[in-house]
Design a protein around this motif. Sequence first.
Motif, short mmCIF file in Angstrom:
data_model
loop_
_atom_site.label_atom_id
_atom_site.label_comp_id
_atom_site.label_asym_id
_atom_site.label_seq_id
_atom_site.Cartn_x
_atom_site.Cartn_y
_atom_site.Cartn_z
N ALA A 292 62.25 100.44 27.45
CA ALA A 292 61.51 100.90 28.62
C ALA A 292 60.05 100.50 28.42
CB ALA A 292 61.63 102.40 28.79
N LEU A 293 59.52 99.69 29.32
CA LEU A 293 58.15 99.20 29.22
C LEU A 293 57.40 99.57 30.50
CD1 LEU A 293 59.70 96.12 27.83
CD2 LEU A 293 57.69 97.00 26.66
N THR A 294 56.26 100.23 30.31
CA THR A 294 55.52 100.79 31.44
C THR A 294 54.16 100.11 31.58
OG1 THR A 294 56.58 102.92 31.07
CG2 THR A 294 54.61 102.91 32.45
N TRP B 228 49.07 91.36 31.43
CA TRP B 228 49.92 92.54 31.60
C TRP B 228 49.84 93.40 30.36
CZ3 TRP B 228 51.98 93.62 36.19
CH2 TRP B 228 52.08 92.59 37.11
N ARG B 229 49.36 94.63 30.57
CA ARG B 229 49.30 95.59 29.46
C ARG B 229 50.52 96.50 29.59
NH1 ARG B 229 44.98 96.61 26.56
NH2 ARG B 229 45.16 98.88 26.70
N LEU B 230 51.39 96.44 28.60
CA LEU B 230 52.68 97.13 28.63
C LEU B 230 52.73 98.17 27.53
CD1 LEU B 230 54.94 93.97 29.03
CD2 LEU B 230 53.99 95.41 30.84
N GLU B 231 53.19 99.36 27.90
CA GLU B 231 53.31 100.45 26.94
C GLU B 231 54.78 100.69 26.60
OE1 GLU B 231 52.22 105.21 26.41
OE2 GLU B 231 52.07 104.26 28.37
N SER B 232 55.07 100.75 25.32
CA SER B 232 56.39 101.14 24.83
C SER B 232 56.18 102.20 23.78
CB SER B 232 57.13 99.94 24.24
OG SER B 232 56.58 99.59 22.98
N ARG B 233 57.29 102.71 23.22
CA ARG B 233 57.14 103.70 22.16
C ARG B 233 56.52 103.10 20.92
NH1 ARG B 233 62.68 106.27 21.13
NH2 ARG B 233 63.35 104.15 21.50
N GLU C 203 68.63 102.73 7.10
CA GLU C 203 69.12 101.40 7.41
C GLU C 203 69.71 101.31 8.81
OE1 GLU C 203 71.79 99.92 4.33
OE2 GLU C 203 71.07 101.50 2.99
N LEU C 204 70.04 102.44 9.40
CA LEU C 204 70.77 102.47 10.67
C LEU C 204 69.90 102.75 11.88
CD1 LEU C 204 73.79 104.67 9.46
CD2 LEU C 204 73.63 102.17 9.45
N VAL C 205 68.78 103.45 11.68
CA VAL C 205 67.95 103.86 12.81
C VAL C 205 67.15 102.66 13.30
CG1 VAL C 205 66.05 105.33 13.55
CG2 VAL C 205 67.80 106.24 12.02
N PRO C 206 67.26 102.31 14.57
CA PRO C 206 66.55 101.14 15.09
C PRO C 206 65.05 101.35 15.12
CG PRO C 206 67.60 102.36 16.88
CD PRO C 206 68.07 102.98 15.60
N SER C 207 64.32 100.26 15.00
CA SER C 207 62.86 100.31 15.05
C SER C 207 62.39 100.55 16.48
CB SER C 207 62.28 98.99 14.53
OG SER C 207 60.89 98.92 14.77
N VAL C 208 61.26 101.22 16.61
CA VAL C 208 60.67 101.41 17.94
C VAL C 208 59.87 100.18 18.36
CG1 VAL C 208 60.58 103.91 17.72
CG2 VAL C 208 58.60 102.54 17.01
N GLU C 209 59.68 99.25 17.44
CA GLU C 209 58.95 98.03 17.78
C GLU C 209 59.76 97.18 18.73
OE1 GLU C 209 55.84 97.41 16.96
OE2 GLU C 209 55.76 99.32 15.88
N VAL C 210 59.11 96.66 19.76
CA VAL C 210 59.80 95.83 20.74
C VAL C 210 59.68 94.37 20.33
CG1 VAL C 210 59.91 95.19 23.18
CG2 VAL C 210 59.20 97.50 22.52
#
Length: 645
Positions: free
Chosen positions: A552-554, A481-486, A436-443
């Motif tokens: 962080a978005l690359t 714009w193609r952006l990469e995140s986790r 319940e505490l760990v944030p999602s990697v989804e942006v």
Amino acid sequence: MLFDRVLIANRGEIAVRVIRTLRRLGITSVAVHTPSDAGARHVLEADLALQVPKYLDIEAIIGAAHAAGAQAVHPGYGFLSENAAFARRCAEAGLVFVGPPAAAIEAMGDKIRAKATVSAAGVPVVPGGAEPGDSLESWRDFPALIKPSAGGGGKGMVLVRSAAELPDALESARRTARAAFGDGTLLIERYVESPRHIEIQVLADTHGDVVHLGERECSLQRRHQKIIEEAPSPFVSPETRARMGSAAVEAARAVGYVGAGTVEFIVDGTTGAYHFMEMNTRLQVEHPVTELVTGLDLVELQLRVAAGERLPFGQQDVRLDGHAVEARVYAEDPARGFLPTGGHVLVLREPSDGVRVDSGLVEGGVVGSEFDPMLSKVVAWAPDRESALRTLDRGLARTAVLGVVTNIPFLRALAGHPAVRAGELDTGLVERVLPELVPSVEVPGEVLAAAALAFHAMPQGDDPWEVTDGWRIGEPAWTTWRLESRGGVHAVQVRGLPGESAEIRMNDETVPARLQHSGADLTVTIGGRTDGYLHVRHADTLWLGRDGEAWALTRHLIGDPGDRPGAADMGDGVVRSPMPGTVLVVKAQVGERVREGQPLVIVEAMKMEHTVTAPRDGVVSELPVQAGQPVDMDAVLAVVSTGEL
């Protein structure tokens, strides 16, 4: 008479915190630093700074103190703070060690000896056995907890629930104890179910006066490491506080203690029965919550006691006012199993009103893998506990460290959890509710849109034809714009001038968009929603921060057709470092065919090894690292392609 000059044998936020008190008292502060730490905040804020080879180099520390003309050494916590040999060496060198006598450090540093000492003084202890006198293999009172006798900080502790688990658990604990502390001696204790970790702050002078300053609740832990602490405990009654405080005072007296120390108790959350665990013979990380509810400066009191002064108050004078809560900000990634992170501090914002921040961070500094990943502490005070938790949450939301992944979103989620709000705490709570505490990697979609708009507004080069306003004869063109995140790769389309009027198209929806910025501050309006961000671009990566979160978005993805030869088929074959560190071993070579899960590279950080494996079957097409090479988090370690080279 107080000292004229004090050397601080530590770094980071505790060194900065000690400097603050020294400055207020008019005492010259002397910092030490290693070559890689020359630009650290404690070095910048101290009156004098001297370089040493290592923070654990006792002779170098002594030499620096003499060179600076210091009369005393404050060890902070960690490093040399509980090193009896260092305390003795300071005395031999004519320096005052701002801490307890070496004999007290030794007596409480050995858990077996400490239990025997305080038990003889009438302090309740957890039933258990210890080596070398007891055969731990014959223990039959389960559940039980195995601990290294010479250790601390939760390292090597193993919970055992049955006799069948005991042999392997003892072997594992003994191996860890030898590696971490150089001593494989173990003790075993009955494990207290639903335990609360409550500690008592004590102070003692050289004139025989010993007092306690109430308790701190430290039950919010993960892997025996504290995360959020508070004072006073929502569980402890005034009567229990008096009894535990008296027991802590007797424990300190039993070893002839002098200075500030902490007596830690394990408390049965059902019955309220408490038992001595250990004594930390130093200042604690969580000491600010005690300072905020008592109005006392513990570092000042340490200095005055070390200078031979009596405590300026008695037990009857100690009053607890209001409630204080502290959260530890770490360079770690909860979404990756709390692996340590690192990087350059590109933008730093720390709240300056409403909360106390003890921090070792400086904008432009580097968070590396050499030291403990704790960066700062955000501490809130309010008249009551509920208000203190709200104030803490606001303080965390106003904290931003762009360039380094931190645990701030995790801290906000934990502080806001219903069980925490209700004060229903025990040392296993965090692990039980961890998902319940760990944030999602989804942006979030609005963050992706803001990032695309920000990239669109930035100059992409010196050529005027590279302006990304989408101009053409007729209507403006869309720029993709193609952006990469986790969380993956995302496509966002933008057209128009973001500072005037633009449009965003994402998920087949087109909405008006506008961007304004002033320095690192960014205001983005997309559709009818306006959000404020902090932002900074570092090479092809854009960092966005909002409400304590950072993304962080690359752009320029490895895998974009035309980006580089052969990149189109790489896809998920790019292998990145999960943490900043040093490459220990490279276990593959270019051209080698590998299977999914096969080890490729081993990265070490903070004495922890992480094996990076092949994400799929294929051929190693790139391997840009070698043994001994330092790497940043998310640095490319290898590329596994699906085809032949």
